[in-house]
Motif scaffolding. Structure first.
Motif, short mmCIF file in Angstrom:
data_model
loop_
_atom_site.label_atom_id
_atom_site.label_comp_id
_atom_site.label_asym_id
_atom_site.label_seq_id
_atom_site.Cartn_x
_atom_site.Cartn_y
_atom_site.Cartn_z
N UNK A 26 68.06 5.09 -74.67
CA UNK A 26 67.01 6.11 -74.77
C UNK A 26 66.37 6.10 -76.16
N UNK A 27 65.05 6.04 -76.18
CA UNK A 27 64.26 6.16 -77.41
C UNK A 27 63.24 7.27 -77.23
N UNK A 28 62.99 8.02 -78.29
CA UNK A 28 61.93 9.01 -78.25
C UNK A 28 61.13 8.95 -79.54
N UNK A 29 59.83 8.65 -79.38
CA UNK A 29 58.88 8.66 -80.50
C UNK A 29 57.86 9.76 -80.24
N UNK A 30 57.68 10.65 -81.20
CA UNK A 30 56.69 11.71 -81.09
C UNK A 30 55.41 11.27 -81.80
N UNK A 31 54.27 11.43 -81.14
CA UNK A 31 53.00 11.06 -81.74
C UNK A 31 51.99 10.73 -80.66
N UNK A 32 50.76 10.42 -81.06
CA UNK A 32 49.68 10.21 -80.08
C UNK A 32 49.81 8.94 -79.26
N UNK A 53 53.58 5.20 -92.43
CA UNK A 53 52.48 4.26 -92.20
C UNK A 53 51.69 4.54 -90.93
N UNK A 54 52.36 5.13 -89.94
CA UNK A 54 51.71 5.22 -88.63
C UNK A 54 51.64 6.65 -88.08
N UNK A 55 52.16 7.62 -88.80
CA UNK A 55 52.03 9.01 -88.40
C UNK A 55 52.77 9.40 -87.14
N UNK A 56 53.84 8.68 -86.83
CA UNK A 56 54.67 9.00 -85.68
C UNK A 56 56.08 9.37 -86.17
N UNK A 57 56.77 10.17 -85.37
CA UNK A 57 58.11 10.62 -85.73
C UNK A 57 59.11 10.05 -84.73
N UNK A 58 60.13 9.39 -85.28
CA UNK A 58 61.19 8.81 -84.45
C UNK A 58 62.27 9.87 -84.22
N UNK A 59 62.38 10.34 -82.98
CA UNK A 59 63.34 11.39 -82.67
C UNK A 59 64.71 10.88 -82.27
N UNK A 91 67.31 17.70 -68.81
CA UNK A 91 66.66 18.45 -67.73
C UNK A 91 65.15 18.23 -67.68
N UNK A 92 64.70 17.16 -68.34
CA UNK A 92 63.30 16.76 -68.22
C UNK A 92 62.31 17.60 -68.97
N UNK A 93 62.77 18.45 -69.89
CA UNK A 93 61.83 19.22 -70.71
C UNK A 93 61.10 18.31 -71.70
N UNK A 94 61.74 17.21 -72.07
CA UNK A 94 61.11 16.18 -72.89
C UNK A 94 61.28 14.86 -72.17
N UNK A 95 60.23 14.07 -72.11
CA UNK A 95 60.29 12.75 -71.49
C UNK A 95 60.52 11.69 -72.57
N UNK A 96 61.36 10.72 -72.32
CA UNK A 96 61.61 9.68 -73.33
C UNK A 96 60.44 8.71 -73.43
N UNK A 97 60.38 8.03 -74.56
CA UNK A 97 59.41 6.94 -74.68
C UNK A 97 59.85 5.78 -73.79
#
Length: 361
Positions: A26-32, A53-59, A91-97
């Motif tokens: 499982x990986x989760x990256x937050x960003x556009x 560098x890319x304005x994304x957050x690695x969760x 419980x699917x409140x957040x979807x993984x990348x």
């Protein structure tokens, strides 16, 4: 001391009937545009570089974890470690990348919106740190809430809710409102509400963290007592090692979105995987955490010591009983009173004071 510890677990306990959960890569990256950077992260791009560098957050980074059925699995870490992010994937409140979360053969991440809603309503229940009670509803009405969402008529739900209110120690408070209750009482309502739905999976996100220390211990005892009977699949989030060790059948330690170690409390205290985990367990009172079965040596040939000790007895109490009996050796037995090993007083004392050593990588 050579590690010849005896594990007393599975063969003495009935296999729980509920579902387990398997989290796979499982990986989760937050960003556009998280998909754009997932291959870079897999190739080794750091959390700091991705953000700067890319304005994304690695969760979360490459989380693979098996959550056994009918057990309490504790996910522990400091603030920002990713533990609350991880539980919200279940419980699917957040979807993984990318990645999978499999329950009863179905990937939660691939469920349709309708199927996911049904999964949340019928298979999972959540207990929150801030209680999340509805202020305009009484204790009874709050406890009925999950059943209301399922469309269960009040004639059916109210007897169920009253039973769980009694089980968590709030009989007589059914018509009280949250503002009339203490923090510990409010959290008992939250627990009753979750249990009333009879969900297989209970998700508890820092559920006791907002409580005073003594009330927190009391709630831990309530949960352990109920779990002994119910055998729910529980995922419990905490930043407190003492709480993790008291509650967890298994513990997963997170740091910056990565798993540092997964194991029983006994394994983590005795054999921390690295310096980070070692720092967590350094101040643990080993005598009140380690159990007789963990330190016992194998069964010898010939006659066994007459004195017996339960395998799950903590070393501090084991030492007290052996001293009171004036013996230096005792037979460690399983829950069904089967001999499983021999505990030597010298090994017991050594385990209580021994410096924690990091496991070889």
């Amino acid at each position: 001391m050579t590690d010849t510890s005896v594990l007393i677990n599975d063969e003495d306990e009935a296999a729980p009937a509920g579902p387990g959960i398997e989290i796979k890569s499982l990986y989760k990256i937050f960003g556009p545009n998280p998909q754009k950077w997932i291959d870079c992260v897999k190739a080794g791009m750091s959390k700091e570089e991705l953000n700067r560098k890319h304005g994304h957050v690695l969760g979360l980074t490459d989380i693979s974890l098996e959550i056994p059925p009918g057990k309490i699995s504790v996910i522990m870490g400091l603030s920002g470690s990713g533990k609350s992010t991880l539980i919200r994937h279940i419980n699917g409140l957040i979807a993984p990348t990318v990645g999978e979360i499999v329950c009863d053969g179905a990937d939660i991440c691939q469920m349709s919106a309708k199927t996911l809603r049904q999964f949340r309503r019928s298979r999972t229940a959540m207990v929150f740190q801030k209680f999340a009670l509805l202020p305009h509803r009484t204790v009874l009405e709050n406890t009925c809430y999950g059943l209301d969402i399922q469309g269960v008529p009040r004639a059916t739900s109210e007897p169920v809710a009253r039973r769980w209110i009694t089980r968590v120690g709030l009989k007589g408070f059914e018509e009280s409102y949250p503002s009339q209750l203490s923090g510990g009482m409010q959290q008992r309502v939250g627990l009753a509400r979750a249990l009333a739905t009879d969900a297989d999976i209970l998700l508890m996100d820092e559920a006791f963290s907002a409580l005073d220390p003594l009330i927190r211990l009391d709630m831990q005892a309530v949960l352990l007592e109920l779990q002994q009977e119910l055998q729910k699949t529980i995922v419990f989030i905490t930043h407190d090692l003492d709480e993790a060790l008291r509650l967890g059948d298994r513990i997963a330690i997170l740091r910056d979105g990565k798993l540092e170690q997964v194991g029983t409390g006994q394994q983590i205290v005795q054999h921390p995987a690295n310096d980070y985990v070692s720092a967590f367990v350094r101040e643990v009172n080993r005598g009140r955490v380690l159990q007789a079965a963990t330190v016992a040596g194998p069964l010898p040939e010939g006659k066994l010591p007459a004195m017996t000790l339960p395998g799950k007895l903590v070393l501090e109490e084991a030492a007290r009983r052996m001293l009171d009996a004036g013996v230096l050796r005792a037979t460690v037995v399983s829950a069904r009173n089967r001999p499983r090993g021999v505990l030597e007083m010298a090994d017991l004392l050594s385990a209580m004071v021994q410096r924690t050593e990091t496991s070889p990588q």
